[in-house]
Design an enzyme around this catalytic site. Structure first.
Site, PDB file in Angstrom:
ATOM      1  N   ASN A   9      38.364  -6.458  -9.325  1.00  0.00           N
ATOM      2  CA  ASN A   9      38.038  -7.547  -8.403  1.00  0.00           C
ATOM      3  C   ASN A   9      38.724  -7.230  -7.077  1.00  0.00           C
ATOM      4  O   ASN A   9      39.944  -7.329  -6.978  1.00  0.00           O
ATOM      5  CB  ASN A   9      38.568  -8.864  -9.002  1.00  0.00           C
ATOM      6  N   TRP A  10      37.918  -6.835  -6.098  1.00  0.00           N
ATOM      7  CA  TRP A  10      38.503  -6.455  -4.802  1.00  0.00           C
ATOM      8  C   TRP A  10      38.928  -7.685  -3.997  1.00  0.00           C
ATOM      9  O   TRP A  10      39.555  -7.539  -2.968  1.00  0.00           O
ATOM     10  CB  TRP A  10      37.501  -5.615  -3.999  1.00  0.00           C
ATOM     11  N   LYS A  11      38.531  -8.895  -4.434  1.00  0.00           N
ATOM     12  CA  LYS A  11      38.838 -10.122  -3.686  1.00  0.00           C
ATOM     13  C   LYS A  11      38.375  -9.949  -2.231  1.00  0.00           C
ATOM     14  O   LYS A  11      37.362  -9.287  -2.004  1.00  0.00           O
ATOM     15  CB  LYS A  11      40.332 -10.462  -3.817  1.00  0.00           C
ATOM     16  N   HIS A  92      37.251 -17.976 -11.180  1.00  0.00           N
ATOM     17  CA  HIS A  92      38.539 -17.330 -10.902  1.00  0.00           C
ATOM     18  C   HIS A  92      39.508 -18.392 -10.388  1.00  0.00           C
ATOM     19  O   HIS A  92      39.123 -19.300  -9.659  1.00  0.00           O
ATOM     20  CB  HIS A  92      38.352 -16.218  -9.863  1.00  0.00           C
ATOM     21  N   GLU A  94      41.597 -18.396  -8.105  1.00  0.00           N
ATOM     22  CA  GLU A  94      41.647 -18.543  -6.635  1.00  0.00           C
ATOM     23  C   GLU A  94      40.489 -19.406  -6.141  1.00  0.00           C
ATOM     24  O   GLU A  94      40.626 -20.119  -5.145  1.00  0.00           O
ATOM     25  CB  GLU A  94      41.671 -17.151  -5.979  1.00  0.00           C
ATOM     26  N   GLU A 162      43.368 -15.115 -17.537  1.00  0.00           N
ATOM     27  CA  GLU A 162      44.217 -14.755 -16.410  1.00  0.00           C
ATOM     28  C   GLU A 162      45.258 -15.853 -16.169  1.00  0.00           C
ATOM     29  O   GLU A 162      44.963 -16.852 -15.501  1.00  0.00           O
ATOM     30  CB  GLU A 162      43.368 -14.579 -15.148  1.00  0.00           C
ATOM     31  N   GLY A 168      48.719 -11.189  -9.168  1.00  0.00           N
ATOM     32  CA  GLY A 168      49.281 -10.698  -7.915  1.00  0.00           C
ATOM     33  C   GLY A 168      50.793 -10.806  -7.811  1.00  0.00           C
ATOM     34  O   GLY A 168      51.366 -10.642  -6.738  1.00  0.00           O
ATOM     35  N   SER A 208      48.197  -8.707 -12.913  1.00  0.00           N
ATOM     36  CA  SER A 208      49.178  -7.625 -12.734  1.00  0.00           C
ATOM     37  C   SER A 208      48.999  -6.470 -13.716  1.00  0.00           C
ATOM     38  O   SER A 208      49.975  -5.861 -14.154  1.00  0.00           O
ATOM     39  CB  SER A 208      50.612  -8.176 -12.794  1.00  0.00           C
ATOM     40  N   GLY A 229      42.940  -6.900 -10.241  1.00  0.00           N
ATOM     41  CA  GLY A 229      42.846  -7.202  -8.814  1.00  0.00           C
ATOM     42  C   GLY A 229      43.383  -6.059  -7.978  1.00  0.00           C
ATOM     43  O   GLY A 229      42.698  -5.062  -7.744  1.00  0.00           O
ATOM     44  N   GLY A 230      44.629  -6.178  -7.567  1.00  0.00           N
ATOM     45  CA  GLY A 230      45.237  -5.219  -6.640  1.00  0.00           C
ATOM     46  C   GLY A 230      45.053  -3.762  -7.044  1.00  0.00           C
ATOM     47  O   GLY A 230      44.746  -2.910  -6.201  1.00  0.00           O
TER      48      GLY A 230
HETATM   49  P1  PGA Z   1      45.993  -8.780  -9.934  1.00  0.00           P
HETATM   50  O1  PGA Z   1      44.770  -9.825  -9.902  1.00  0.00           O
HETATM   51  O2  PGA Z   1      45.573  -7.645 -10.818  1.00  0.00           O
HETATM   52  O3  PGA Z   1      46.169  -8.365  -8.489  1.00  0.00           O
HETATM   53  O4  PGA Z   1      47.166  -9.516 -10.483  1.00  0.00           O
HETATM   54  C1  PGA Z   1      44.038 -10.106 -11.065  1.00  0.00           C
HETATM   55  C2  PGA Z   1      42.893 -11.019 -10.760  1.00  0.00           C
HETATM   56  O5  PGA Z   1      43.052 -11.972  -9.980  1.00  0.00           O
HETATM   57  O6  PGA Z   1      41.787 -10.818 -11.288  1.00  0.00           O
END
Ligand code: PGA
Length: 248
Positions: A9-11, A92, A94, A162, A168, A208, A229-230
């Site tokens: 997920n590049w967000k 998600h 967020e 999650e 993050g 993470s 994510g990251g």
């Molecule tokens: P992260 O994000 O790997 O940067 O912790 C995970 C996500 O939000 O899908």
């Protein structure tokens, strides 16, 4: 057994220049699992073109629940499918936090994704306060029940656990905590859809995930992959995570 999925997920990150990461990723794509990247919507079509026939799948991060209409700034599931998306992430944390998305809205979006012929990756997870209050499993039960529409075809649903406090932050639950939630999710889905259908649903862990912890997380029972994510932004990180999943 559920199919294995390494989903990135590049967000709200990335640019046309960042598509160079796709070249690096597909140069060494593992065959033992599915690999998916979900870039910002503007990059879906260019990423699909860049991925060519490599087998790398491309998805979206959210969609509107309606097919069309007066919803300035929103994108429908059919539009994402037309751009080449195979999957859409729904619910998600967020989106739930930044846009106040409720379980009912997430279920409506998930339904729209399924109607557009794509696969929905439905996200659930507790906050740190909920974990501290020892209500994690109740929270997961409620979110699962409310976010997956009744008519959902199990073969086109993926569920991602999650924990909000792990996203993050560099912090992850213990392997026992991941195992407990994943077993709980499998049991909840079995009760609702039947055991065989529930076992076909890939259950991803997210929060993470890094090359250094991927293998131990993938060894946990009922973990069928990851939502990353990251560490999905760089092929040098995401490639090894996908390879660890393929080897698990
Ligand atoms: P992260 O994000 O790997 O940067 O912790 C995970 C996500 O939000 O899908």
């Amino acid at each position: 057994m559920a199919r294995k999925l390494a989903a990135g997920n590049w967000k709200m990150n990335g640019s046309v220049a960042a598509l160079a990461e796709v070249d690096a990723l597909v140069a060494d794509l593992p065959t033992g699992c599915e690999v998916l990247l979900c870039p910002p919507a503007t990059l879906i079509a260019p990423m699909v073109a860049r991925a060519g026939g490599s087998g790398l799948q491309v998805g979206a991060q959210t969609c509107h629940s309606a097919a069309s209409g007066a919803h300035t700034g929103d994108i429908s599931a059919a539009m994402l499918a037309e751009a080449g998306a195979s999957h859409v992430i729904t619910g998600h944390s967020e989106r739930r936090t930044d846009h106040g998305e409720t379980d009912a809205e997430v279920a409506a979006q998930t339904q729209a994704v399924l109607e557009a012929g794509m696969i929905a990756i439905v996200c659930v997870g507790e906050t740190e306060a909920e974990r501290d209050a020892d209500v994690t499993l109740q929270v997961i039960t409620t979110q699962l029940a409310g976010s997956i529409p009744d008519a959902a075809e199990p073969t086109r649903i993926v569920v991602a656990y999650e924990p909000v406090w792990a996203i993050g932050t560099g912090r992850t639950p213990t392997l026992d905590q991941i195992a407990e939630v994943h077993a709980h999710m499998r049991a909840e889905l079995s009760a609702r859809m039947g055991e065989s259908a529930a076992h076909d649903i890939p259950l991803l862990y997210g929060g993470s995930v890094k090359p250094g912890n991927a293998a131990e997380i993938f060894a946990v029972a009922d973990v069928d992959g990851a939502l990353v994510g990251g560490a999905s932004l760089k092929a040098a990180d995401f490639g090894p995570i996908a390879a660890a999943l393929a080897a698990s």
